[in-house]
Structures are given as C-alpha cells and as structure tokens.
Design an enzyme around this catalytic site. Structure first.
Site, short mmCIF file in Angstrom:
data_model
loop_
_atom_site.label_atom_id
_atom_site.label_comp_id
_atom_site.label_asym_id
_atom_site.label_seq_id
_atom_site.Cartn_x
_atom_site.Cartn_y
_atom_site.Cartn_z
N THR A 23 0.81 -1.22 0.00
CA THR A 23 0.00 0.00 0.00
C THR A 23 0.84 1.27 0.00
O THR A 23 0.48 2.27 -0.62
CB THR A 23 -0.91 0.02 1.26
OG1 THR A 23 -1.78 -1.10 1.17
CG2 THR A 23 -1.73 1.28 1.35
N ASP A 33 1.58 -6.77 -4.54
CA ASP A 33 0.75 -6.75 -3.34
C ASP A 33 1.32 -7.90 -2.50
O ASP A 33 1.57 -8.98 -3.03
CB ASP A 33 -0.70 -7.03 -3.73
CG ASP A 33 -1.64 -6.93 -2.54
OD1 ASP A 33 -2.55 -6.09 -2.59
OD2 ASP A 33 -1.49 -7.73 -1.59
N GLN A 45 -3.82 -20.85 19.37
CA GLN A 45 -4.60 -19.86 18.63
C GLN A 45 -4.66 -18.52 19.36
O GLN A 45 -5.03 -17.51 18.78
CB GLN A 45 -6.03 -20.37 18.40
CG GLN A 45 -6.08 -21.59 17.51
CD GLN A 45 -7.50 -22.11 17.30
OE1 GLN A 45 -8.47 -21.41 17.57
NE2 GLN A 45 -7.61 -23.34 16.84
N1 ASP Z 1 -2.63 -5.56 0.32
C1 ASP Z 1 -1.55 -4.72 0.77
C2 ASP Z 1 -0.29 -5.57 0.81
O1 ASP Z 1 -0.07 -6.28 1.73
C3 ASP Z 1 -1.86 -4.16 2.10
C4 ASP Z 1 -0.78 -3.26 2.67
O2 ASP Z 1 0.23 -2.98 2.10
O3 ASP Z 1 -0.98 -2.77 3.77
O4 ASP Z 1 0.49 -5.50 -0.12
#
Ligand code: ASP
Length: 344
Positions: A16, A60, A280
């Site tokens: 992100t 991602d 868990q």
């Molecule tokens: N979907 C993204 C990733 O893990 C979420 C993030 O970066 O926070 O690449």
C-alpha cells in the site's frame, strides 16, 4: 566496501505504501518507486546516501512467496558490505511472514534490516507511510561506536519497532497494524527514538554472516475449531509429501481428546510428520502438561511451539525442512529458539 557516509539500501517490494488508485477499477495497485521518493523530499535532510532497488513487477504482499524471500535474502547478501542498513518496503498483509522468514534466512545478521509499509498510500494527505519510512531509515542508520543499535530483522510500524518474528498483523484498518504480544518492542519513537537495549539481540562478532535460501514447502496448518470433521483433518494430514504441520490448538495447547482425532495425529507422527503445537491465542505460551487434553498430544509426540506466532512457526518449519536435517534434529530445533522467535 561500506562507504564512510551512512548508506542505506531501500528495497521496495510493493504494498500500500507505494500504491495509487487505478482509475479504471478504483482498486489500489503499486506504482514505480522513483515517484515514491519524490513524495518524501524530507528524506534528503538526513544527508544519508540512499539507494533503492525496486521489484519489477511490484507486488501486493498477498503474492509473496518463498522464492521472493530468497530473492530478498540474496539482495541483502550481495549488498551486505556496501550498506550500513536495509529498509524493506513491503505490504502489511504478509509482512510478519516475510520478516520471520528473513530472521531465519539471515544467520548471524549484524546489520539492521527494517521492514515497513503503511496503511494509507504515501501520496495521500493523512498517510502513515512517510512517518514509517523516515523512522525506519533512521533506525537502519542508527549506529554507536561503529556498531548498529538494532542488528536484527525488525518491523517498524506506527511508532514502534518490533522483532519481526514476534509480530502479527492484527488490524486491517488502524495505523497500529502490528502487535507483538509475547515480546516487548525493541524501540519506541516519540520525540526521540528510545531503544529497549536489554531486549535487542547482538550476535557474537566472530560468527560469520550466512544466508540460507533453501526452504521446504511441504508444510500445512491445521487450525482446530469445535466441530472440525475427520474429513477436514484427513484432507490436511494425508497430503502427499507432507513433512510438517503447525497444529493451531486452543489456549495452552489443548486439542480434541476424541479417539478419531488422536489416532490421526498418532498416525501422522508415526509417518515422520513433524507436528508443532501453536496456540490460537495471540498471547501466552503452550504448556502441554497443564491439561489432560494437552498431555494427550505430548504423549503422541506433538512438539511444543511455546510462545511462537503461527507466522513464525510455519516459516520456521519451512526453514528447517530446507536444511535437510535428520528428523530428530528437525524436531529438536523446532522447539528451540533459532532467531529469538520463542522465549526459551
Ligand atoms: N494488500 C496490501 C499488501 O499487503 C496491504 C498493505 O500494504 O498494507 O500488499
């Protein structure tokens, strides 16, 4: 040779932090890193020499794989003597797995390797990405008398520095996305960065830095829930070639005491499958002597994962399988701390 000015290598994998909205779909997708540095002109004020390596394609982190961990480990290896520290920009979704993996793969690490990312893209006004990136670089560059302050694989996120293999992503929405319930933060960033020195691991300088890239992927997770069926347990334990399982149990390491379940566990252990008991619960430790239900597992040869996270556990099993050790040695190491991932 390492340059005399502080030099940091930023490895940008995606996530992100560097994403922008795709105008066609409205969904976030990664964009090129040269634009990312333009978004943070403050970085120039450090006066550090900052180099970057960008993954192509950017990913991602849900697409992360053991092959990519090997790639990351080799980038650190090939640049180990050129830089004072490393910052890995990575999506938060699987950051705990990746930081755990590198903590095992980079043996006797004596330089900072700091993972960070963000919950909001760096181009957005309220982004947490700038703060995370700036502090991660500061930590990667922090030395005293020629020695790094945190020569570990860590995650910096929302003012806290954690040992990477102790973390779990626990929040998909808030800026404080990570927790380390069984180990204290290694540093807190306020007005200044305060290091928690007694909890930071310092390797013996004479121990040679070694990089391991071979991981064994014949692993699985069996997470228990009330009502789990024999067919579900069979589907996991009878997989062709299966060598190791993280058994996610309840509380202090307790599982179903029914015969149908125990017989399946027994059969798997007899086949030479390593079964590691991991709770868990987010905090606390497995103690198979505490309840009858736990003791039944111990008697069958299920191993004690103690206070390891499930992310570190699955990656640790991959790491051990990749070393092609004897079954006995694999079982012994599964229950011992290799890189500070469990409290011994
Ligand atoms: N979907 C993204 C990733 O893990 C979420 C993030 O970066 O926070 O690449």
């Amino acid at each position: 040779m390492q340059a005399s000015a502080t030099s940091i290598l930023i490895i940008y994998t995606g996530g992100t932090i560097g994403m922008k909205e795709n105008p066609e779909t409205g969904a976030l997708a990664p964009f090129k890193f040269d634009q990312l540095l333009n978004e943070v002109p403050e970085l120039r004020k450090f006066g550090f020499s900052l180099d970057t390596i960008s993954f192509d394609p950017l990913i991602d982190s849900s697409d992360i794989s053991p092959a990519i961990w090997a790639e990351l480990a080799l980038i650190v290896k090939n640049n180990y003597h050129k830089y004072h520290g490393f910052v890995i920009l990575h999506g938060t979704d699987t950051m705990s797995f990746s930081a755990s993996a590198l903590s095992f793969m980079l043996e006797n690490l004596n330089k900072p390797v700091v993972f960070t990312g963000s919950q909001l893209p760096i181009g957005m006004l309220r982004t947490d990405g700038k703060e995370n990136l700036i502090s991660a670089i500061e930590i990667a560059a922090a030395y005293s008398n020629g020695k790094p302050l945190v020569p570990e694989v860590t995650i910096f996120f929302e003012n806290q520095l954690f040992r990477g293999n102790r973390t779990t992503k626990h929040n998909a929405e808030h800026f404080n996305a990570f927790r380390s319930d069984n180990y204290p933060p290694l540093a807190q960033a306020g007005i200044s960065i305060k290091y928690n020195f007694p909890y930071i691991h310092y390797p013996t300088p004479s121990q040679e830095f070694k990089v391991h890239t071979n991981l064994g992927c014949d692993v699985a997770i069996l997470k228990l829930f009330p009502g789990i069926s024999p067919a579900t347990v069979d589907a996991i334990l009878n997989q062709e070639g299966l060598k190791a399982v993280v058994l996610e149990t309840y509380g202090a390491g307790n599982a179903i005491s029914d015969d149908w379940f125990l017989k399946r566990i027994q059969k798997a252990v007899e086949k030479g499958i390593v079964i590691l008991n991991v709770t868990q619960c987010k905090a606390g430790v497995v103690d198979m002597d505490k309840y009858e239900n736990g003791l039944l597992l111990k008697k069958l040869g299920v191993l004690n994962g103690k206070d390891i996270t499930f992310e570190a556990a699955i990656v640790k099993l991959m790491f051990l399988l990749g070393k092609n050790l004897s079954l006995e040695k694999t079982k012994e190491l599964a229950q011992k701390s290799i890189s500070g991932e469990i409290t011994s």
